[in-house]
Structures are given as structure tokens and as C-alpha cells.
Design a protein around this motif. Structure first.
Motif, PDB file in Angstrom:
ATOM      1  N   THR B 139      39.966 -22.266  68.569  1.00 13.64           N
ATOM      2  CA  THR B 139      40.868 -24.214  68.142  1.00 13.64           C
ATOM      3  C   THR B 139      41.354 -24.530  67.090  1.00 13.64           C
ATOM      4  O   THR B 139      42.396 -24.267  66.663  1.00 13.64           O
ATOM      5  CB  THR B 139      40.722 -25.405  69.178  1.00 13.64           C
ATOM      6  N   LEU B 140      39.730 -24.455  66.343  1.00 11.14           N
ATOM      7  CA  LEU B 140      39.950 -25.234  64.285  1.00 11.14           C
ATOM      8  C   LEU B 140      40.914 -23.713  64.116  1.00 11.14           C
ATOM      9  O   LEU B 140      41.055 -23.741  63.015  1.00 11.14           O
ATOM     10  CB  LEU B 140      38.771 -24.906  64.177  1.00 11.14           C
ATOM     11  N   ALA B 141      40.445 -22.509  65.042  1.00 15.26           N
ATOM     12  CA  ALA B 141      41.524 -21.395  64.289  1.00 15.26           C
ATOM     13  C   ALA B 141      42.994 -21.571  63.928  1.00 15.26           C
ATOM     14  O   ALA B 141      43.466 -21.456  63.362  1.00 15.26           O
ATOM     15  CB  ALA B 141      41.135 -20.287  64.325  1.00 15.26           C
ATOM     16  N   ILE B 142      43.323 -22.342  64.951  1.00 14.04           N
ATOM     17  CA  ILE B 142      44.668 -22.736  64.983  1.00 14.04           C
ATOM     18  C   ILE B 142      45.106 -23.842  64.733  1.00 14.04           C
ATOM     19  O   ILE B 142      46.602 -23.549  64.024  1.00 14.04           O
ATOM     20  CB  ILE B 142      45.592 -22.730  66.608  1.00 14.04           C
ATOM     21  N   LEU B 143      44.466 -24.799  64.532  1.00 13.98           N
ATOM     22  CA  LEU B 143      44.684 -25.519  63.456  1.00 13.98           C
ATOM     23  C   LEU B 143      44.710 -25.492  62.061  1.00 13.98           C
ATOM     24  O   LEU B 143      45.413 -26.140  61.533  1.00 13.98           O
ATOM     25  CB  LEU B 143      43.650 -26.485  63.842  1.00 13.98           C
ATOM     26  N   VAL B 144      43.866 -25.058  61.467  1.00 16.47           N
ATOM     27  CA  VAL B 144      44.081 -24.346  59.921  1.00 16.47           C
ATOM     28  C   VAL B 144      44.877 -23.114  59.929  1.00 16.47           C
ATOM     29  O   VAL B 144      44.855 -23.109  58.162  1.00 16.47           O
ATOM     30  CB  VAL B 144      42.356 -24.293  59.322  1.00 16.47           C
ATOM     31  N   LEU B 145      44.759 -22.454  60.579  1.00 15.85           N
ATOM     32  CA  LEU B 145      46.121 -21.679  60.202  1.00 15.85           C
ATOM     33  C   LEU B 145      47.419 -21.599  59.756  1.00 15.85           C
ATOM     34  O   LEU B 145      47.425 -20.763  58.425  1.00 15.85           O
ATOM     35  CB  LEU B 145      46.439 -20.872  61.825  1.00 15.85           C
ATOM     36  N   PRO B 146      47.567 -22.819  59.660  1.00 19.21           N
ATOM     37  CA  PRO B 146      49.276 -22.993  58.784  1.00 19.21           C
ATOM     38  C   PRO B 146      48.569 -23.435  57.633  1.00 19.21           C
ATOM     39  O   PRO B 146      49.235 -22.533  56.785  1.00 19.21           O
ATOM     40  CB  PRO B 146      49.716 -24.319  59.270  1.00 19.21           C
ATOM     41  N   LEU B 147      47.509 -23.738  57.575  1.00 19.59           N
ATOM     42  CA  LEU B 147      46.931 -23.565  55.782  1.00 19.59           C
ATOM     43  C   LEU B 147      46.662 -22.722  54.943  1.00 19.59           C
ATOM     44  O   LEU B 147      47.028 -22.370  53.891  1.00 19.59           O
ATOM     45  CB  LEU B 147      45.464 -24.691  56.015  1.00 19.59           C
ATOM     46  N   ILE B 148      46.448 -21.294  56.252  1.00 20.53           N
ATOM     47  CA  ILE B 148      45.635 -20.649  55.067  1.00 20.53           C
ATOM     48  C   ILE B 148      47.018 -19.594  55.081  1.00 20.53           C
ATOM     49  O   ILE B 148      47.317 -19.157  54.285  1.00 20.53           O
ATOM     50  CB  ILE B 148      44.958 -19.660  56.123  1.00 20.53           C
ATOM     51  N   ILE B 149      48.115 -19.527  55.677  1.00 19.98           N
ATOM     52  CA  ILE B 149      49.201 -18.752  55.313  1.00 19.98           C
ATOM     53  C   ILE B 149      49.679 -19.676  54.573  1.00 19.98           C
ATOM     54  O   ILE B 149      51.125 -18.439  54.252  1.00 19.98           O
ATOM     55  CB  ILE B 149      49.973 -19.084  56.767  1.00 19.98           C
ATOM     56  N   SER B 150      49.851 -21.501  54.355  1.00 19.19           N
ATOM     57  CA  SER B 150      50.674 -21.349  53.684  1.00 19.19           C
ATOM     58  C   SER B 150      49.763 -21.840  52.084  1.00 19.19           C
ATOM     59  O   SER B 150      50.250 -20.680  51.530  1.00 19.19           O
ATOM     60  CB  SER B 150      51.341 -23.043  53.459  1.00 19.19           C
ATOM     61  N   ALA B 151      49.233 -21.191  51.757  1.00 15.50           N
ATOM     62  CA  ALA B 151      48.031 -20.949  50.385  1.00 15.50           C
ATOM     63  C   ALA B 151      48.320 -19.522  50.166  1.00 15.50           C
ATOM     64  O   ALA B 151      49.009 -18.602  48.898  1.00 15.50           O
ATOM     65  CB  ALA B 151      46.671 -20.998  50.687  1.00 15.50           C
ATOM     66  N   SER B 152      47.931 -18.638  51.253  1.00 13.66           N
ATOM     67  CA  SER B 152      48.274 -17.192  50.882  1.00 13.66           C
ATOM     68  C   SER B 152      49.882 -16.717  50.467  1.00 13.66           C
ATOM     69  O   SER B 152      49.535 -16.162  50.077  1.00 13.66           O
ATOM     70  CB  SER B 152      48.004 -16.605  52.149  1.00 13.66           C
ATOM     71  N   ASN B 153      50.256 -17.360  51.160  1.00  9.62           N
ATOM     72  CA  ASN B 153      52.234 -17.013  51.222  1.00  9.62           C
ATOM     73  C   ASN B 153      52.440 -17.590  49.275  1.00  9.62           C
ATOM     74  O   ASN B 153      53.337 -16.831  48.498  1.00  9.62           O
ATOM     75  CB  ASN B 153      52.646 -17.919  52.080  1.00  9.62           C
ATOM     76  N   GLU B 154      51.799 -18.651  49.059  1.00 10.03           N
ATOM     77  CA  GLU B 154      51.702 -19.419  47.811  1.00 10.03           C
ATOM     78  C   GLU B 154      51.431 -17.755  46.484  1.00 10.03           C
ATOM     79  O   GLU B 154      51.920 -17.876  46.220  1.00 10.03           O
ATOM     80  CB  GLU B 154      51.733 -20.571  47.896  1.00 10.03           C
ATOM     81  N   ALA B 155      49.923 -17.693  47.181  1.00 12.06           N
ATOM     82  CA  ALA B 155      49.449 -17.505  45.545  1.00 12.06           C
ATOM     83  C   ALA B 155      50.258 -15.255  45.882  1.00 12.06           C
ATOM     84  O   ALA B 155      50.525 -14.832  44.920  1.00 12.06           O
ATOM     85  CB  ALA B 155      48.253 -17.246  46.268  1.00 12.06           C
ATOM     86  N   ILE B 156      51.405 -14.821  47.118  1.00 11.24           N
ATOM     87  CA  ILE B 156      51.257 -14.022  46.802  1.00 11.24           C
ATOM     88  C   ILE B 156      52.756 -14.194  46.380  1.00 11.24           C
ATOM     89  O   ILE B 156      52.714 -12.809  45.606  1.00 11.24           O
ATOM     90  CB  ILE B 156      51.915 -13.503  48.588  1.00 11.24           C
ATOM     91  N   LEU B 157      53.264 -14.780  46.667  1.00  9.85           N
ATOM     92  CA  LEU B 157      54.621 -15.239  46.336  1.00  9.85           C
ATOM     93  C   LEU B 157      54.414 -15.694  44.530  1.00  9.85           C
ATOM     94  O   LEU B 157      55.132 -15.025  43.892  1.00  9.85           O
ATOM     95  CB  LEU B 157      55.553 -16.180  46.703  1.00  9.85           C
ATOM     96  N   ALA B 158      53.448 -16.078  44.008  1.00  8.98           N
ATOM     97  CA  ALA B 158      53.327 -16.288  42.439  1.00  8.98           C
ATOM     98  C   ALA B 158      52.239 -14.763  41.525  1.00  8.98           C
ATOM     99  O   ALA B 158      52.723 -14.637  40.685  1.00  8.98           O
ATOM    100  CB  ALA B 158      52.261 -16.698  42.558  1.00  8.98           C
ATOM    101  N   VAL B 159      52.365 -14.010  42.338  1.00  5.60           N
ATOM    102  CA  VAL B 159      51.975 -12.311  41.766  1.00  5.60           C
ATOM    103  C   VAL B 159      53.635 -11.854  41.474  1.00  5.60           C
ATOM    104  O   VAL B 159      54.666 -11.559  42.433  1.00  5.60           O
ATOM    105  CB  VAL B 159      51.722 -11.285  43.414  1.00  5.60           C
ATOM    106  N   PRO B 160      53.289 -11.614  40.218  1.00  7.67           N
ATOM    107  CA  PRO B 160      55.026 -10.970  39.685  1.00  7.67           C
ATOM    108  C   PRO B 160      55.109  -9.823  40.111  1.00  7.67           C
ATOM    109  O   PRO B 160      54.607  -9.044  40.509  1.00  7.67           O
ATOM    110  CB  PRO B 160      54.333 -10.632  38.351  1.00  7.67           C
TER     111      PRO B 160
END
Lengths: 265, 285
Positions: B139-160
């Protein structure tokens, strides 16, 4: 044409063609970026591609190692032959094309890894595991790119600590390590100071002994200094192609003359 | 004269707002420290609760929070990073992907008690995991999933993009490029996101209310199917149940202090990593 003349043609001309572009047309969405380009790139020669911004120079060289495939909504027709083999064909693996046709980019783009890891990267992704072999090739590539003396004591340093010119030579070393046959330079000196630029130019002239080189440049003097052949692009068309000396001394086309004398661009 | 006067008023107003905000923050921390510090001792951290929660320690709640946090990260990390990689590197740019992104962002705004009810229905009842570490972690995993996705998303997009091109131009495949260049470069940014989400997970009460937590256990949990005590739920229970409110309140403040300390610790590590990342790579993020 009888067999005799065909043989002669083959030896004198066809054998020295490294890359042959046939009827290349390229579209970004609706923009017609390259129009019916036909061009032969000769082996162990430096070919400069000049022309004003947005004329399709970079697009053209990206097609030569299939990097254009990263562009969304693009359409390409025509054929590119590398040693007689159509490299745009769908049965050719693009990673193999890119190993044979290396590229050095406009802005130095070393990986945020150590100097050693940068140069060994290409060998590793191509499946080479032998540590001693990799080490030898890294040293060889750094020597060929005239960077060895400056970095030999700090191969484990992060590549981003190097100066801009050193980073660009590192990118050249990284490219040389995988033993390409052709190297594409996309305005390699655009972000460098004059001293670094001079070093890179020296290097390009040195490299043509073993590689076929294509260099895109905005700098007319640079094209004149380093290249044997020059192609002038304008608005997606190849206007003129010939020996660099001829192009600069006696251009056949009015537009070429206007460009190299600085009347526009 | 008039201009300078209005400027002064403006500055004073902004300073006042800033001062009030900081005041609230510090008074909360001060309040919890003052009320909680007295019960903190080595025994408080390492012993079982005694005498109907009025004495002894909170060790099982600390251990429970640790298990739940660890479990949720184990489940959410691979899913979240894989999802971010797909969205950044593989997905065709289409309206379907836009809908997916939109949904993920919305998921982040869903109240946590709703996740709790979802966990109760799916994990506890339907899949039969019962009230357990497993159900709570999922249950907690589903709760934090959006956080992890958006943080990873931003970090990956920041790679030139130029690094991807460099890798591909050397004959690397797309997968090699992602594995050897994109992910290592994005890693510090992803780590920051993960650590922040650890802080979030450790402090959540509602999602574990029906799925994992209990008020009191005789020992430590034995398997992933055991019920657990957890710090945030322990605070809630101490303040709302039991027969000796006076003694329980003190312990609740002690728990709150420990929880606050843990969350601050995680956040500091995240900030440290992010700064280090900036210094070494110089790329955005």
C-alpha cells in the motif's frame, strides 16, 4: 562499356569512393531539409561541408551514420553506400554502421565518467572484455588524439575536469578507440578557443592518413586549411562540390562565390 | 519619497511572512523536542512497551516502521524507475502517454486514506495477505510510486541529449545507452527522490491503519505476513486509546521526536546527495 574500361574505372575512381550519397531527400515534418543530394566522399580525404546555418549540413552528416533516426517525425528517401553497401537498408544494424562511421559533436560531450572509462566505453559496448586489450587501445587512442601527455597521470580523473579543448580531443579519442573507418566532425571547434582549434585542426590533417573525414564547419578559413574537397550547401541543396582549392579560387556558381566572399551567411 | 515608502512596506510585509513561517516551523520542532526529550533514553529506543503502554520502550514500533519503509521501497523502486525509463526513453509521443503522465500526477494528489482503503480491499481481503507487513508495504509502495516516478522522470530528462547521442554514435544500443550512460548520470537525482519518499513513507499513518499496523504486539514481527507496530500509528494509538492518557502523552511525544528525527535525517541525506550531484556534474536538476 566493355570490361576493360570498367576495370579501369573501378581502380581509378570507384575504389577511392568511401561513401556515396544517392538522391537523398529529407523531411522534418513538412520542411524539406535536404533536396536531391548526390555526393561522393573520397577515401582518406578530408571533405568539408560549408554553408549558412539551417542549410542541412548537420542533417546530412547525421544521415551518414543513421543518427537521423533519433529525430521524430522525419522522413528520408534515397540511398547511402558505404564501401558499396547500402547502409540505410533495414537489414543493416544501425549500431554496426555507427561503429564504422564515428562522430564528433559540436559541443564536447564526454560522459560524466573517468577519462579512461570515456575512451574504453565504445570498446565495452561492442563486446570487448579483455582488460589488457582495452588498456592498450585506450592508450593508443589517447596518443593518436594528442591528449596522452596531458592526461597520462590522471586517467581516473573525471573527464569533466578537463578544459573544453581537452574534452573535445577526448571525444575524438573515444571515437578513435572503436576503430571507425569514417569520422564525421560536426563543427568540432564551434565552442573552442583559437589554440584548441589549431590543435584539433592539426589532428584532423594527421588523422586523414588512416581515416576518411567529413567536417561540417561555419569557418571558411578552417575549411580551406584542413580540407581536400569542399561541398557547399544552401537551403537544403548541394550547390557545388569540388577540390577545396578550386571552390575557393574559382567557384563555378554565383551563390558559392557570394558565400565564400562573405556577401551573405 | 512615496515610492521608497511603499517599497519599505513591501519589504516589511515579505519579511513578516517569512518570519511567521519560520516561527511556526521552529515552534513545532521546539514543542516536540521539549515535550519528547525527557522520555528519550537508550531503554526507550531498545525495549518493548510495558505496563499497558505507560512505560518501557518503543523498539517494536521503530523496527516496524523500518520494515514497512524498506518493504515499500523494494516494491516501488523497480516499478517506479522502469516506468520513468519507459515514459522518457521508449514511449512514443502520443496522447495515450499524456494520459498516463496525467494519471500519475493525479495519483500523487489522492488522499492517503484512500490508498489505505484500496490496500484493505485488494491486498488484505482480495489477495488474502491479511493485516501484515506485506499488505502495508504494498500500500505504501503505491502511495510513493508517483513520487519516485516523477523524481526519476525529472532526473532522466535532465541527462543531456548529447550524452545519449555520444553513446549511440559509438555503436551502443539504446538499452546499453540507458544502462551505462543515462541511469548512472541520473542516479543522484533518482536517489534524492527515493530518499524523500522514504521520509514520506515513514511518516504515513492512514495507509497502514487498515493494512499493517496494530496497537500492541508481544514481540517483534516474525514474517512478512505478521502484523507490526509502527511509529506514526503508535502515536495515534497512544493519543486516542488506552487508560492512562497522562503517561501515554509523554511517550507519544517521544515517538514524535524519534519520527521527526528520522525524517529530517533522510531529508538531509537527500539534500547532501543533490548538492554533491550538482558539484560533480554541473548538469541541471
Amino acid at each position: 562499356m566493355d570490361m576493360g574500361t570498367k576495370e579501369i574505372c573501378k581502380v581509378s575512381y570507384f575504389d577511392s569512393i568511401k561513401i556515396r550519397a544517392e538522391d537523398i531527400n529529407f523531411f522534418y515534418g513538412k520542411k524539406h531539409a535536404l533536396k536531391d543530394i548526390n555526393l561522393n566522399i573520397l577515401k582518406n580525404q578530408v571533405t568539408a561541408i560549408i554553408g549558412p546555418s539551417g542549410c542541412g549540413k548537420t542533417t546530412f552528416i547525421r544521415i551518414l551514420n543513421r543518427m537521423h533516426e533519433l529525430i521524430p517525425d522525419a522522413l528520408l528517401t534515397g540511398r547511402i553506400f558505404l564501401d558499396g553497401q547500402d547502409i540505410l537498408s533495414s537489414c543493416i544494424d544501425p549500431t554496426e554502421v555507427r561503429r564504422r562511421v564515428g562522430m564528433v559533436f559540436q559541443k564536447p560531450n564526454p560522459f560524466p565518467k573517468s577519462i579512461f572509462e570515456n575512451v574504453s566505453y565504445g570498446l565495452k559496448v561492442n563486446g570487448i572484455r579483455d582488460k589488457n586489450f582495452i588498456e592498450d587501445k585506450v592508450v593508443e587512442a589517447l596518443k593518436k588524439s594528442a591528449l596522452w601527455d596531458e592526461v597520462k597521470d590522471r586517467l581516473d580523473d573525471n573527464a569533466l575536469k578537463l578544459s573544453g579543448g581537452q574534452q573535445q580531443r577526448l571525444c575524438i579519442a573515444r571515437c578513435l578507440a572503436v576503430k571507425p573507418e569514417v569520422i564525421l566532425f560536426d563543427e568540432p571547434c564551434a565552442s573552442l578557443d583559437p589554440i584548441s582549434t589549431a590543435k584539433i585542426e592539426e589532428l584532423i590533417v594527421e588523422l586523414k592518413k588512416n581515416y576518411t573525414i567529413i567536417i561540417v564547419t561555419h569557418n571558411m578559413q578552417q575549411a580551406a586549411r584542413v580540407s581536400d574537397y569542399t561541398a557547399f550547401f544552401l537551403l537544403g541543396e548541394l550547390i557545388e562540390f569540388g577540390r577545396t582549392g578550386d571552390i575557393f579560387k574559382s567557384p563555378q556558381d554565383k551563390r558559392t562565390e557570394d558565400y565564400i566572399t562573405g556577401r551573405f551567411g | 519619497m512615496k515610492k521608497e515608502f511603499s517599497q519599505k512596506i513591501g519589504f516589511s510585509f515579505i519579511s513578516l511572512c517569512m518570519f511567521l513561517t519560520v516561527l511556526f516551523l521552529f515552534s513545532i520542532i521546539f514543542f516536540i523536542v521539549v515535550n519528547g526529550i525527557r522520555v528519550i533514553s537508550w531503554e526507550f529506543l531498545t525495549q518493548m512497551p510495558k505496563e499497558a503502554m505507560t512505560a518501557g520502550g518503543i523498539a517494536p514500533a521503530i523496527v516496524g516502521t523500518f520494515y514497512l519503509t524498506l518493504g515499500s521501497i523494494i516494491f516501488s523502486l523497480p516499478l517506479g524507475i522502469a516506468c520513468a525509463i519507459y515514459l522518457c526513453e521508449y514511449s512514443p509521443k502520443s496522447y495515450v502517454v499524456n494520459i498516463i503522465r496525467f494519471s500519475i500526477n493525479n495519483l500523487a494528489g489522492v488522499p492517503s486514506v484512500v490508498f489505505g482503503l484500496f490496500g484493505l480491499t485488494i491486498f488484505v481481503k482480495y489477495l488474502g495477505f491479511g493485516v501484515s507487513i506485506l499488505s502495508g508495504s504494498l500500500t505504501l509502495a503505491i502511495l510513493v510510486l508517483p513520487l519516485i516516478i516523477s523524481a526519476s522522470n525529472e532526473a532522466i530528462l535532465a541527462v543531456p541529449q548529447s550524452l545519449r547521442e555520444a553513446s549511440l554514435s559509438l555503436g551502443a544500443t539504446k538499452w546499453q545507452t540507458i544502462k551505462k550512460v543515462v541511469l548512472p548520470t541520473a542516479l543522484p537525482g533518482i536517489l534524492t527522490g527515493i530518499i524523500l519518499s522514504i521520509g514520506r513513507t515513514a511518516g504515513e499513518t492512514a495507509p497502514i491503519l487498515f493494512t499493517a499496523a496494530v496497537f500492541y504486539l508481544k514481540g517483534y514481527p516474525k514474517s512478512i505476513f505478521s502484523e507490526v507496530m509502527a511509529l506514526p500509528y503508535h502515536i495515534y494509538a497512544l493519543m486516542t486509546e488506552g487508560l492512562y492518557p497522562d503517561k501515554q502523552v509523554k511517550i507519544a511525544f517521544g515517538c514524535a521526536l524519534i519520527l521527526l528525527f528520522l525524517v529530517l535525517l533522510f531529508s538531509s541525506v537527500a539534500i547532501y546527495l543533490r548538492n554533491k550531484h550538482k558539484n560533480i556534474y554541473g548538469y541541471g536538476n
